[in-house]
Design an enzyme around this catalytic site. Sequence first.
Site, PDB file in Angstrom:
ATOM      1  CB  THR A 214      33.941  39.563  36.684  1.00  9.22           C
ATOM      2  OG1 THR A 214      34.926  38.590  37.019  1.00  9.22           O
ATOM      3  CG2 THR A 214      33.541  39.385  35.242  1.00  9.22           C
ATOM      4  CD  GLU A 431      20.086  29.700  26.576  1.00  3.55           C
ATOM      5  OE1 GLU A 431      19.543  29.019  27.475  1.00  3.55           O
ATOM      6  OE2 GLU A 431      21.072  29.300  25.929  1.00  3.55           O
ATOM      7  CG  HIS A 434      17.077  25.497  26.376  1.00  5.00           C
ATOM      8  ND1 HIS A 434      16.991  24.188  25.983  1.00  5.00           N
ATOM      9  CD2 HIS A 434      18.241  25.971  25.866  1.00  5.00           C
ATOM     10  CE1 HIS A 434      18.055  23.898  25.232  1.00  5.00           C
ATOM     11  NE2 HIS A 434      18.824  24.966  25.141  1.00  5.00           N
TER      12      HIS A 434
HETATM   13  P1  ADP Z   1      39.286  40.703  38.397  1.00  6.34           P
HETATM   14  O1  ADP Z   1      40.128  40.474  39.600  1.00  6.34           O
HETATM   15  O2  ADP Z   1      38.055  39.853  38.359  1.00  6.34           O
HETATM   16  O3  ADP Z   1      40.034  40.653  37.122  1.00  6.34           O
HETATM   17  P2  ADP Z   1      39.181  43.317  39.477  1.00  6.34           P
HETATM   18  O4  ADP Z   1      38.615  43.107  40.825  1.00  6.34           O
HETATM   19  O5  ADP Z   1      40.654  43.447  39.400  1.00  6.34           O
HETATM   20  O6  ADP Z   1      38.703  42.179  38.502  1.00  6.34           O
HETATM   21  O7  ADP Z   1      38.461  44.563  38.814  1.00  6.34           O
HETATM   22  C1  ADP Z   1      39.182  45.654  38.306  1.00  6.34           C
HETATM   23  C2  ADP Z   1      38.439  46.928  38.556  1.00  6.34           C
HETATM   24  O8  ADP Z   1      37.207  46.934  37.857  1.00  6.34           O
HETATM   25  C3  ADP Z   1      38.061  47.119  40.003  1.00  6.34           C
HETATM   26  O9  ADP Z   1      39.086  47.735  40.712  1.00  6.34           O
HETATM   27  C4  ADP Z   1      36.821  47.972  39.910  1.00  6.34           C
HETATM   28  O10 ADP Z   1      37.154  49.322  39.753  1.00  6.34           O
HETATM   29  C5  ADP Z   1      36.179  47.513  38.631  1.00  6.34           C
HETATM   30  N1  ADP Z   1      35.162  46.489  38.879  1.00  6.34           N
HETATM   31  C6  ADP Z   1      35.195  45.205  38.461  1.00  6.34           C
HETATM   32  N2  ADP Z   1      34.093  44.545  38.842  1.00  6.34           N
HETATM   33  C7  ADP Z   1      33.350  45.407  39.548  1.00  6.34           C
HETATM   34  C8  ADP Z   1      32.095  45.310  40.220  1.00  6.34           C
HETATM   35  N3  ADP Z   1      31.400  44.167  40.246  1.00  6.34           N
HETATM   36  N4  ADP Z   1      31.626  46.406  40.845  1.00  6.34           N
HETATM   37  C9  ADP Z   1      32.315  47.551  40.832  1.00  6.34           C
HETATM   38  N5  ADP Z   1      33.498  47.709  40.223  1.00  6.34           N
HETATM   39  C10 ADP Z   1      34.024  46.662  39.578  1.00  6.34           C
HETATM   40 ZN    ZN Z   2      20.812  25.125  24.394  1.00  9.47          ZN
END
Ligand code: ADP
Ligand code: ZN
Length: 606
Positions: A214, A431, A434
């Site tokens: 994420t 939802e 709620h």
């Molecule tokens: P986590 O550390 O939460 O597991 P990462 O930061 O390692 O996730 O994400 C891996 C890749 O996924 C990043 O290098 C990017 O390319 C892509 N990515 C993940 N989340 C985003 C976001 N919110 N916006 C843009 N790219 C993202």
């Molecule tokens: Zn509920």
Amino acid sequence: MNKYVFASLAVLIALAVWLTPSGSPAVRAADGHRVALFEFLAEVQNGKLVRGTVAYASGGSDYATVSAQPSPSAEIAAPELWIAEGKLTPDDVRLLRSAHFDEQIGGQQPAAAQPRRALLREIALNSVYIGLFVAAILLAVPLLQKNMGAQHTQFTGALSKTGPNPTRFDHVAGCDEAKQEISEVVEYLKSPGKFARTGARMPKGILLVGPPGTGKTLLARAVAGEAGVPFFSVSGSDFMEMFVGVGAARVRTLFKTAAKKSPCIVFIDELDAIGQQRGSGRQGNDEREQTLNAILVAMDGFDAHLGIIVFAATNRPEILDKALLRPGRFDRQVHVNLPDLDGREQILRVHTGRLSLDHAVDLREVAKATPGFSGADLANLANEAALHAARKNRDTVDRADFDEAREKISWGREQRRVMTLQDRKTIAYHEAGHALMQVFSAEEGLRLHKVTIIPRGQSLGSTHFTPERDRLNYSEAQLLARLRCLMGGRVAEEIALGQITSGAAGDIEMASNIARSMVFEWGMSPLGFVALTQREAQMAGSNARQTVAAGETMARAEEHVLALLRDQYAETRRILTERRPQLDTVAAALLDRETLSGEEVIRLCA
Ligand code: ADP
Ligand code: ZN
Ligand code: MG
């Protein structure tokens, strides 16, 4: 004795240099430029290393040798083969896949056939290498004994010299709340002195909580990039070594290096690998506990105005040792959730920026078709789509490429539940129920903050409300309103879909607890002003209660609890049946947009 070892070492090195065939790519490939795994991965993330090879040690093992040729650039003079080895986390594998690394099991470095003539030279070279090896060991043993930690100075120093960190907040899309929460940290890192003068205290540690992919790592990097400070990144699993004490030594070295480079950011990925509750889990705890203690000591040790902020990431905050979450440590939690529809569209925009898209591609449509995808999944999707187009020798990426890529990635996400339309509909109505009850209870002081059908943790969706002000005391009317809000989910399923699901389990538990407390503790039933339970004396602070009333009274009290719940359920049914059109509208809007703010729901109900 060391003098002789040095002398023979010098002779051997001279021999080795002389014997090594210059310009033979085969031997170069076998040696290459060995770096630490995390350094290798950092260069992959920076885009310097692409299209290399991942060779897993054997079937099913996550221990692998990775190698790749850096793309020629000004920063790396000679593009020789980079090699690293170590355990790969799922995150790492995802990163390598997105950089198009080939994967092989039990594979060797590709080595071109040697000409026969070179055989003699090779034998000589090998014996020289063996000699070198022995000499190196002789030399290394006393050094090792003297200082276990010294060898790790290079362990942490490496990342900060990868040049300016180009990551910015713009690269992180769709998690505006998290970004906002940590943006003040950027100000602080830019001028720690300013904050110190006013006496403002910055958090020392910020825990980023959220599912994999994420953007937690990305976010921490972006903070460093925005503030223009060094970024030291380690993974919790890097600290887990065979030998007790090595992890702790690494932690000390890490923080010592960070202190020299402050202001800076230290990022500990997979904090749960080390930060698990002490005294729990499997054997081999010693190493983990020592490492954990070293982190605690280090965080207590540095002054808040030093300008070191420690970020850590985890997707399982509940298993962390409570000591880590105390004030002065990771006392601030920032949630980074799966992106909603708008978020997914923005992330796709970021990752398709460099692609030439066919004009028929509508990223909004792509976002709609990818509920539950993380940022990493979406980055992967954009990449796969581009690859697919390239394989078809097309210049632009079209809709079919995105469809193809989506299929591929959805199939690959084995463990994650794929949600059917029916599931989503049920959750949307639940939802919406709620949320509507919340809106209709506005006069009872419950204000709808937002409602979403994006799963988070165990729950399938969630409805957030903010009390108008901090509550110390609840009126009976407020408690009844709260009960009806909890019941709204189940009631909505029942009247809109004609069938009920297990999704209301949490709501039922909470409503029952409130109703019991009303009758047993707060005297809000025909039984009147009497306590039927009492806190267990010896368990002060815990919520365990024991009954003090006679069995017959308890039976009557239970009747009242049931009656209370039954009445409120009927009332909720009446309200939602009457407002059926609004229920349908809000549920449809949720299906379409996934997250609605309180104001939006109120507007839809008007
Ligand atoms: P986590 O550390 O939460 O597991 P990462 O930061 O390692 O996730 O994400 C891996 C890749 O996924 C990043 O290098 C990017 O390319 C892509 N990515 C993940 N989340 C985003 C976001 N919110 N916006 C843009 N790219 C993202
Ligand atoms: Zn509920
Ligand atoms: Mg990560």
